[in-house]
Enzyme design. Structure first.
Site, PDB file in Angstrom:
ATOM      1  N   PRO A 301     122.230 160.965 -26.863  1.00 45.14           N
ATOM      2  CA  PRO A 301     121.035 160.097 -26.863  1.00 45.14           C
ATOM      3  C   PRO A 301     120.852 159.269 -25.591  1.00 45.14           C
ATOM      4  CG  PRO A 301     122.687 159.256 -28.392  1.00 45.14           C
ATOM      5  CD  PRO A 301     123.186 160.566 -27.896  1.00 45.14           C
ATOM      6  N   LYS A 305     116.078 161.680 -25.576  1.00 48.73           N
ATOM      7  CA  LYS A 305     115.319 162.929 -25.574  1.00 48.73           C
ATOM      8  C   LYS A 305     115.264 163.672 -26.912  1.00 48.73           C
ATOM      9  CE  LYS A 305     113.971 162.447 -21.544  1.00 48.73           C
ATOM     10  NZ  LYS A 305     112.616 161.904 -21.559  1.00 48.73           N
TER      11      LYS A 305
END
Ligand code: FAS
Ligand code: PHB
Length: 401
Positions: A301, A305
């Site tokens: 993370p 995205k």
């Protein structure tokens, strides 16, 4: 959806069967419904569960624009936060990346809020979501007439369709249904996790801070004017019992420290540890079965995205299905994998880059650590490096939007 009874199983039919009421499945259904194409969503959890599942927080520029353009962005603009920049912190110095340089912004708006908005829109449009309906088999997808076998209210049932979209996440049945000899997997697991917290503490900054520190990575984010969302890099085997609030706040204060900054603390009401992994399965299709989102790929993370990649797949798949059904053009569906992977691998690279640059690695040599500093210096302190970081962070163009 049309119903008919064949023996014990209710035999139902529809155009596109979608497995999963996460961002990918809900966005796909939303776009296809707007195009007049019939869909059914199968979701194994309850509506309340999926609407309260805390995950991502950042919406890319084009994803936010898509929500607005398709009539599901009103709450995002009411309660979300528009961010025109983000911040990278290392060696005690804060470096702001100004998205305005590219004329773009991102929205800070929780994934579970996006899910709520998409579910509400679907129900208003009369679309069907079967909650607590677990798909246990996907049949005949290579013979041109796919059948979904599922259980709901303890009863077995089936649904015939023309296309199956497996938007069922990393642990779903879609990818597992592809012929094993067809699938090539690319995988990297990182030797650390993120300890994430939600706290009743007003955010200490009005934008995010991604911090690289000798103790490890930290991220300052937020959920509202009174709720902070923060993360710190931790060992994979970290035990939450050994992380009382005081230790978490002390470590975050150390890692986020820079001149003029003080971290506002408060009661922590949610803690969890998330492992970090990069993964891609190729191809993303077989016959009339198509994968989208985490079913086909996951990212750490650090680049914000995961959610955005899932929505982008849904856009590409929706356009391809519309091309076949509405204009009798099979090419986009045939090229679905290729179109998605061209973007997914750039997302994998960016997420890997942000993770590699910002985290501490126990096996790093002195040389590795100097290279890491050089990477940070290049991406933050040179015009080309900065532009590259910003254009990836705010989101690459989505083909078909
Ligand atoms: P999802 O996993 O969201 O949805 C799949 C759905 O399919 C689920 O609701 C599941 O119940 C359903 N399903 C599965 N099998 C089924 C079956 N057989 N029958 C019926 N239904 C079935 N991304 C970020 O950008 N930033 C973050 O901070 C971040 N944090 C994360 C934290 C955690 C703990 C996790 C797991 C992920 C995080 N992500 C983050 C990534 C996350 O946001 C995903 O990228 C995103 O949810 C992907 O969306 P979908 O592909 O729709 O899959
Ligand atoms: C979040 O707010 O949850 C968040 C924001 C940015 C990231 C990851 C998570 O890169």
């Amino acid at each position: 959806m049309r119903e008919s009874r064949l023996g014990d199983a209710v035999n139902r039919q529809t155009k596109v069967a979608i497995i999963g009421a996460g961002p990918a499945g809900l966005m796909l259904a939303h776009l296809l419904t707007r195009a007049g194409i019939e869909t059914v969503i199968f979701e194994r959890h309850t509506r309340s569960y999926v609407e309260n599942r805390i995950r991502a927080g950042i919406l890319e520029y084009e994803v936010a624009a898509l929500l607005r353009e398709t009539g599901v962005g009103v709450r995002m603009d009411e309660v979300g936060f528009r961010h025109d920049g983000t911040n990278i912190l290392f060696d005690g110095a804060l470096h702001r990346l100004d998205f305005g340089a590219l004329g773009k912004h991102v929205m800070l708006y929780s994934q579970h809020e996006v899910v709520r908005d998409l579910i509400a829109a679907r129900l208003v449009a009369g679309g069907e979501i079967m909650f607590e309906a677990e798909v246990n088999a996907i049949e005949n997808f290579n013979q041109g007439k796919p059948r979904i076998c599922y259980r709901i209210n303890g009863e077995a049932a089936e649904l015939d369709c023309e296309i199956v979209a497996a938007c069922d996440g990393f642990h779903g049945i879609g990818r597992a249904s592809l012929p094993a000899n067809l699938v090539r997997e690319y995988d990297r697991e990182y030797p650390f996790g993120w300890l994430g917290i939600l706290a009743e503490a007003p955010p200490s900054m009005d934008e995010l801070i991604y911090a690289h520190h000798d103790h490890g990575f930290a991220l300052l984010s937020m959920r509202s004017a009174s709720v902070s969302r923060l993360y710190l890099q931790c060992p994979l085997d970290a035990d939450l019992a050994e992380w009382p609030d005081s230790r978490i706040w002390d470590e975050l204060s150390t890692r986020l420290a820079h001149p003029g900054f003080s971290l506002t603390t408060g009661p922590i009401f949610q803690k969890n540890i998330t492992p970090m992994r990069s993964y891609v399965a190729e191809p993303m299709q077989a016959g009339r079965l198509f994968l989208a989102g985490d079913a086909a790929h996951i990212v750490p993370p650090t680049g914000a995205k995961g959610l955005n990649a899932a929505v982008a797949d849904a856009v590409i798949l929706a356009r391809a299905i519309e091309a076949e059904i509405l204009t009798d053009d099979p090419a986009p569906l045939q090229n679905y994998t290729q179109t998605c992977l061209a973007r997914i691998w750039k997302i994998e690279r960016f997420s890997w880059l942000m993770t590699s640059m910002l985290h501490c690695f126990d096996d790093h040599s002195a040389f590795d650590r100097r290279i890491q500093r050089a990477e940070l210096d290049y991406y933050v302190n040179t015009p080309t490096g900065r532009t590259s970081l910003i254009e990836n962070y705010v989101g690459l163009p989505i083909e078909g939007v």
